[in-house]
Design a protein around this motif. Structure first.
Motif, PDB file in Angstrom:
ATOM      1  N   ILE A  66       0.865  -1.173   0.000  1.00  0.00           N
ATOM      2  CA  ILE A  66       0.000   0.000   0.000  1.00  0.00           C
ATOM      3  C   ILE A  66       0.905   1.226   0.000  1.00  0.00           C
ATOM      4  CG2 ILE A  66      -1.780   1.262   1.225  1.00  0.00           C
ATOM      5  CD1 ILE A  66      -2.821  -1.295   2.335  1.00  0.00           C
ATOM      6  N   LEU A  67       0.779   2.046  -1.049  1.00  0.00           N
ATOM      7  CA  LEU A  67       1.640   3.213  -1.185  1.00  0.00           C
ATOM      8  C   LEU A  67       0.809   4.479  -1.077  1.00  0.00           C
ATOM      9  CD1 LEU A  67       3.621   1.989  -4.318  1.00  0.00           C
ATOM     10  CD2 LEU A  67       4.429   1.989  -1.967  1.00  0.00           C
ATOM     11  N   GLY A  68       1.389   5.484  -0.483  1.00  0.00           N
ATOM     12  CA  GLY A  68       0.684   6.753  -0.362  1.00  0.00           C
ATOM     13  C   GLY A  68       1.488   7.705   0.483  1.00  0.00           C
ATOM     14  N   LYS A  69       1.186   9.008   0.345  1.00  0.00           N
ATOM     15  CA  LYS A  69       1.923   9.995   1.122  1.00  0.00           C
ATOM     16  C   LYS A  69       1.541   9.895   2.593  1.00  0.00           C
ATOM     17  CE  LYS A  69       0.648  13.145  -1.860  1.00  0.00           C
ATOM     18  NZ  LYS A  69       0.366  14.401  -2.554  1.00  0.00           N
ATOM     19  N   ASN A  70       2.285  10.595   3.432  1.00  0.00           N
ATOM     20  CA  ASN A  70       1.930  10.666   4.847  1.00  0.00           C
ATOM     21  C   ASN A  70       0.531  11.259   4.984  1.00  0.00           C
ATOM     22  OD1 ASN A  70       4.305   9.698   5.831  1.00  0.00           O
ATOM     23  ND2 ASN A  70       5.288  11.705   5.859  1.00  0.00           N
TER      24      ASN A  70
ATOM     25  N   GLU B 251      11.553  -5.756  -2.110  1.00  0.00           N
ATOM     26  CA  GLU B 251      12.020  -7.026  -1.581  1.00  0.00           C
ATOM     27  C   GLU B 251      10.861  -7.998  -1.345  1.00  0.00           C
ATOM     28  OE1 GLU B 251      15.024  -7.951   2.079  1.00  0.00           O
ATOM     29  OE2 GLU B 251      14.651  -5.864   1.561  1.00  0.00           O
ATOM     30  N   PHE B 252       9.719  -7.475  -0.910  1.00  0.00           N
ATOM     31  CA  PHE B 252       8.643  -8.351  -0.462  1.00  0.00           C
ATOM     32  C   PHE B 252       7.419  -8.413  -1.369  1.00  0.00           C
ATOM     33  CE2 PHE B 252      10.817  -7.445   3.577  1.00  0.00           C
ATOM     34  CZ  PHE B 252      10.943  -8.724   4.075  1.00  0.00           C
ATOM     35  N   CYS B 253       7.123  -7.346  -2.108  1.00  0.00           N
ATOM     36  CA  CYS B 253       5.811  -7.263  -2.758  1.00  0.00           C
ATOM     37  C   CYS B 253       5.903  -7.429  -4.278  1.00  0.00           C
ATOM     38  CB  CYS B 253       5.147  -5.935  -2.465  1.00  0.00           C
ATOM     39  SG  CYS B 253       4.952  -5.657  -0.714  1.00  0.00           S
ATOM     40  N   THR B 254       4.760  -7.787  -4.879  1.00  0.00           N
ATOM     41  CA  THR B 254       4.723  -7.927  -6.335  1.00  0.00           C
ATOM     42  C   THR B 254       3.673  -7.038  -6.989  1.00  0.00           C
ATOM     43  OG1 THR B 254       3.240  -9.800  -6.132  1.00  0.00           O
ATOM     44  CG2 THR B 254       5.592 -10.298  -6.319  1.00  0.00           C
ATOM     45  N   SER B 255       2.715  -6.530  -6.215  1.00  0.00           N
ATOM     46  CA  SER B 255       1.739  -5.604  -6.804  1.00  0.00           C
ATOM     47  C   SER B 255       1.492  -4.475  -5.813  1.00  0.00           C
ATOM     48  CB  SER B 255       0.442  -6.336  -7.140  1.00  0.00           C
ATOM     49  OG  SER B 255      -0.033  -7.009  -6.019  1.00  0.00           O
ATOM     50  N   ALA B 256       0.719  -3.470  -6.249  1.00  0.00           N
ATOM     51  CA  ALA B 256       0.596  -2.295  -5.391  1.00  0.00           C
ATOM     52  C   ALA B 256      -0.793  -1.670  -5.466  1.00  0.00           C
ATOM     53  CB  ALA B 256       1.636  -1.255  -5.789  1.00  0.00           C
ATOM     54  N   VAL B 257      -1.167  -1.033  -4.357  1.00  0.00           N
ATOM     55  CA  VAL B 257      -2.363  -0.188  -4.320  1.00  0.00           C
ATOM     56  C   VAL B 257      -1.873   1.204  -3.954  1.00  0.00           C
ATOM     57  CG1 VAL B 257      -4.442   0.338  -3.014  1.00  0.00           C
ATOM     58  CG2 VAL B 257      -3.974  -2.004  -3.686  1.00  0.00           C
ATOM     59  N   VAL B 258      -2.217   2.192  -4.791  1.00  0.00           N
ATOM     60  CA  VAL B 258      -1.773   3.557  -4.506  1.00  0.00           C
ATOM     61  C   VAL B 258      -2.959   4.375  -4.020  1.00  0.00           C
ATOM     62  CG1 VAL B 258      -0.763   5.649  -5.483  1.00  0.00           C
ATOM     63  CG2 VAL B 258       0.072   3.407  -6.197  1.00  0.00           C
ATOM     64  N   ILE B 259      -2.766   5.065  -2.909  1.00  0.00           N
ATOM     65  CA  ILE B 259      -3.826   5.923  -2.378  1.00  0.00           C
ATOM     66  C   ILE B 259      -3.499   7.365  -2.729  1.00  0.00           C
ATOM     67  CG2 ILE B 259      -5.076   6.631  -0.320  1.00  0.00           C
ATOM     68  CD1 ILE B 259      -4.189   4.192   1.085  1.00  0.00           C
ATOM     69  N   GLU B 260      -4.457   8.040  -3.344  1.00  0.00           N
ATOM     70  CA  GLU B 260      -4.249   9.457  -3.629  1.00  0.00           C
ATOM     71  C   GLU B 260      -5.561  10.194  -3.431  1.00  0.00           C
ATOM     72  OE1 GLU B 260      -2.941  10.265  -7.555  1.00  0.00           O
ATOM     73  OE2 GLU B 260      -2.466  12.352  -7.076  1.00  0.00           O
ATOM     74  N   ASP B 261      -5.564  11.164  -2.537  1.00  0.00           N
ATOM     75  CA  ASP B 261      -6.749  11.973  -2.248  1.00  0.00           C
ATOM     76  C   ASP B 261      -8.003  11.128  -2.023  1.00  0.00           C
ATOM     77  OD1 ASP B 261      -5.236  14.247  -2.509  1.00  0.00           O
ATOM     78  OD2 ASP B 261      -5.578  14.336  -4.680  1.00  0.00           O
TER      79      ASP B 261
ATOM     80  N   LYS C 245      -6.111   2.984  -6.260  1.00  0.00           N
ATOM     81  CA  LYS C 245      -5.848   2.489  -7.595  1.00  0.00           C
ATOM     82  C   LYS C 245      -4.970   1.248  -7.485  1.00  0.00           C
ATOM     83  CE  LYS C 245      -5.199   4.777 -11.962  1.00  0.00           C
ATOM     84  NZ  LYS C 245      -4.535   5.869 -12.645  1.00  0.00           N
ATOM     85  N   TYR C 246      -5.361   0.197  -8.188  1.00  0.00           N
ATOM     86  CA  TYR C 246      -4.606  -1.050  -8.093  1.00  0.00           C
ATOM     87  C   TYR C 246      -3.686  -1.219  -9.295  1.00  0.00           C
ATOM     88  CZ  TYR C 246      -3.587  -6.035  -7.976  1.00  0.00           C
ATOM     89  OH  TYR C 246      -2.953  -7.241  -7.968  1.00  0.00           O
ATOM     90  N   PHE C 247      -2.433  -1.620  -9.038  1.00  0.00           N
ATOM     91  CA  PHE C 247      -1.480  -1.898 -10.120  1.00  0.00           C
ATOM     92  C   PHE C 247      -1.025  -3.336 -10.001  1.00  0.00           C
ATOM     93  CE2 PHE C 247      -1.311   2.598  -9.455  1.00  0.00           C
ATOM     94  CZ  PHE C 247      -1.268   3.120 -10.739  1.00  0.00           C
ATOM     95  N   HIS C 248      -1.202  -4.066 -11.077  1.00  0.00           N
ATOM     96  CA  HIS C 248      -0.839  -5.473 -11.003  1.00  0.00           C
ATOM     97  C   HIS C 248       0.673  -5.649 -10.876  1.00  0.00           C
ATOM     98  CE1 HIS C 248      -1.392  -9.728 -11.313  1.00  0.00           C
ATOM     99  NE2 HIS C 248      -0.470  -9.791 -12.262  1.00  0.00           N
ATOM    100  N   ALA C 249       1.391  -4.775 -11.600  1.00  0.00           N
ATOM    101  CA  ALA C 249       2.845  -4.843 -11.497  1.00  0.00           C
ATOM    102  C   ALA C 249       3.329  -3.789 -10.511  1.00  0.00           C
ATOM    103  CB  ALA C 249       3.473  -4.609 -12.856  1.00  0.00           C
ATOM    104  N   LEU C 250       4.199  -4.213  -9.618  1.00  0.00           N
ATOM    105  CA  LEU C 250       4.659  -3.321  -8.557  1.00  0.00           C
ATOM    106  C   LEU C 250       5.311  -2.059  -9.105  1.00  0.00           C
ATOM    107  CD1 LEU C 250       5.257  -2.879  -5.508  1.00  0.00           C
ATOM    108  CD2 LEU C 250       7.436  -4.005  -5.913  1.00  0.00           C
ATOM    109  N   GLU C 251       6.171  -2.231 -10.148  1.00  0.00           N
ATOM    110  CA  GLU C 251       6.926  -1.080 -10.656  1.00  0.00           C
ATOM    111  C   GLU C 251       6.017   0.014 -11.208  1.00  0.00           C
ATOM    112  OE1 GLU C 251       9.956  -0.308 -10.101  1.00  0.00           O
ATOM    113  OE2 GLU C 251      10.297  -2.212  -9.072  1.00  0.00           O
ATOM    114  N   GLU C 252       4.920  -0.397 -11.861  1.00  0.00           N
ATOM    115  CA  GLU C 252       3.953   0.598 -12.354  1.00  0.00           C
ATOM    116  C   GLU C 252       3.384   1.392 -11.188  1.00  0.00           C
ATOM    117  OE1 GLU C 252       0.772  -1.005 -14.773  1.00  0.00           O
ATOM    118  OE2 GLU C 252       2.184  -2.387 -15.719  1.00  0.00           O
ATOM    119  N   GLY C 253       3.050   0.689 -10.147  1.00  0.00           N
ATOM    120  CA  GLY C 253       2.522   1.330  -8.948  1.00  0.00           C
ATOM    121  C   GLY C 253       3.525   2.307  -8.368  1.00  0.00           C
ATOM    122  N   ILE C 254       4.773   1.863  -8.278  1.00  0.00           N
ATOM    123  CA  ILE C 254       5.803   2.733  -7.700  1.00  0.00           C
ATOM    124  C   ILE C 254       5.999   3.983  -8.552  1.00  0.00           C
ATOM    125  CG2 ILE C 254       8.272   2.909  -7.209  1.00  0.00           C
ATOM    126  CD1 ILE C 254       8.194   0.105  -6.141  1.00  0.00           C
TER     127      ILE C 254
END
Lengths: 217, 260
Positions: free
Chosen positions: A36-40, A187-197, A201-210
């Motif tokens: 799970i990615l997102g700003k503070n 190191e640990f994850c393969t996909s990502a969820v990005v929180i914005e406002d 948003k779900y990204f199947h590939a981690l790098e796209e999410g990052i």
């Protein structure tokens, strides 16, 4: 699969209720390890705690038919006055592990904190605490493990061991992780969820999410 | 994932048992240990009742002064002990609510149960002391006494829960609580009998269910003491209303308590 249905969450404050999410509908798969990615302050930890049912939304529901762990973070659920062993037994009891003695032994072996296992947790360094919490969690079979930067303070040997254990678990279970350290997430994850406002948003590939997360800034 | 009632009940039992052990362990961390929880009220109740029986005469309305004082003090101490510590347990166990199995009411129930076990131990100690010292004591209606003690405990639990919820939202209620509970020691017929008070002042005293509980407990031991002005129905009613209020307050607010 975790489904968020019409989710609204706010916290009371002097300036009136602060909304983190409003009428959020979202779905994301949990078969792989999700970061799970997102700003503070974007609501990462709130979302995380709601997934674990440590907190409940004002309205709406979090639906999942998976057995989820508690949010494994440095401070949660560990009583500083009690010894590592007593804490372990408490966690084992409330999670109704089959054999308490067996569980206790596995945690002790995994955590590698030696004789300090019988000393109060307040005498532990933060790294040792993290090891204990992580060991308690990984030795119970959950479908989804929720980990909140708990592995970041461990030494490299322990991190390697933790990663191996998680990879082993990953064959049968999923993982959701919150961290600011991208190295660790890679190191640990393969996909990502990005929180914005307040939107997810779900990204199947981690790098796209990052990269989406980095563009925000 | 539907869970059967039986598995849920089992889950609750495990959580409360685990919390109970945890509570006992943290009490053991004290240098004086768990023993102090038993010894302190025992010495207090015993010494106070004994001193009073030395100073003032033989009996109060046919009840020996020692038994009279002891019943009053046990009643008041049980209630105040519960009100004093149980509401704080909601906050004390806050880090544990991260486990979804542990809900706030579990820690309130556990604290109240611990309090109950300790006070019950004190009663057993006093009973042993009465037997060993061969003090004058009789018990006519043990059933009534047991019912009264459970009502007292339920009432204390309900009021503790109300305070616990209020304190979670407005911490200052804690100060009001200690202010309100202090005079209880003196207006609950601990040191005197309702019969000694002129009847026209009774309305000032009998609103308090503790007066009913304590006076009826004396009556349960010595029927000749009489039960004028107090009734079991009133205790049932007050306990029922308080319990309903406490549970409904908790029900509408527990999820909010978690995010505080």
């Amino acid at each position: 699969m975790i489904k968020l249905e019409n989710l609204t969450k706010s916290y009371p404050s002097k300036l009136g209720p602060q909304y983190i999410f409003r009428n959020l509908n979202f779905e994301f798969p949990t078969e792989s390890s999700v970061a799970i990615l997102g700003k503070n302050g974007s609501g990462k930890s709130t979302l995380f705690r709601m997934l674990a049912k440590s907190e409940y939304p004002d309205r709406g529901r979090v639906l999942s038919n998976k057995a989820m762990s508690w949010p494994v973070a440095l401070q949660t659920g560990i009583h500083p006055q009690m010894s590592g062993r007593e804490n372990t037994r408490f966690i084992g009891r409330i999670n109704q592990v089959a054999s308490l003695t067996d569980y206790e032994k596995r945690v002790q072996d995994f955590a590698e904190i030696g004789a300090k296992f019988d000393l109060p947790v307040k005498t532990y360094s933060s790294g040792m605490r993290a090891k204990l919490v992580f060991a308690c969690c990984i030795n119970i079979d959950f479908d989804i493990y929720l980990i909140d930067e708990a592995t970041s303070v461990g030494d490299p040997t322990f991190r390697r061991k933790a990663r191996r254990a998680l990879q082993e678990k990953n064959k049968t279970a999923g993982m959701i992780m919150v961290s600011h350290e991208l190295d660790q997430i890679r190191e640990f994850c393969t996909s990502a969820v990005v929180i914005e406002d307040g939107a997810l948003k779900y990204f199947h590939a981690l790098e796209e999410g990052i990269s989406a997360y980095m563009e925000e800034k | 994932m539907e869970l059967s009632f039986k598995t849920q009940l089992r889950g609750w039992r495990t959580v409360i048992f685990a919390l109970f052990l945890r509570e006992l362990q943290s009490k053991f961390n004290d240098k004086l240990g768990l023993g102090w929880a038993f010894v302190e009220p025992f010495v207090f109740i015993f010494a106070m009742s004994f001193a009073r029986s030395l100073i003032s005469g033989n009996d109060v309305h046919s009840v020996p002064v020692f038994a009279f004082m002891m019943i009053g003090l046990i009643g008041v101490r049980t209630f105040l002990g519960c009100i004093g510590s149980v509401p704080n347990s909601l906050k004390a166990n806050k880090p544990l609510y991260a486990f979804r199995q542990v809900q706030p009411i579990a820690s309130v129930l556990t604290a109240a149960f611990t309090e109950f076990v300790v006070k019950f131990g004190v009663i057993v100690l006093i009973a042993i002391a009465i037997y060993v010292l061969n003090l004058d004591f009789e018990l006519k209606d043990p059933m009534l006494l047991i019912v009264l003690y459970f009502l007292l405990w339920t009432l204390a639990l309900a009021i503790s829960l109300i305070f616990a919820v209020l304190i979670a939202f407005v911490p200052e209620v804690n100060k009001i609580k200690s202010m309100l509970s202090r005079p209880l020691f003196f207006i609950s017929c601990t040191f005197f009998s309702l019969q000694d008070i002129p009847e026209k002042f009774w309305p000032w005293l009998v609103w308090n269910p503790l007066v009913h509980i304590i006076e009826l407990a004396r009556y349960a031991c010595y029927p000749s003491y009489g039960n004028k002005g107090v009734s079991l129905e009133f205790i049932f009613e007050v306990t029922g209303v308080c319990l309903f209020l406490a549970l409904s307050l908790y029900h509408i607010s527990w999820k909010k308590i978690l995010s505080r």
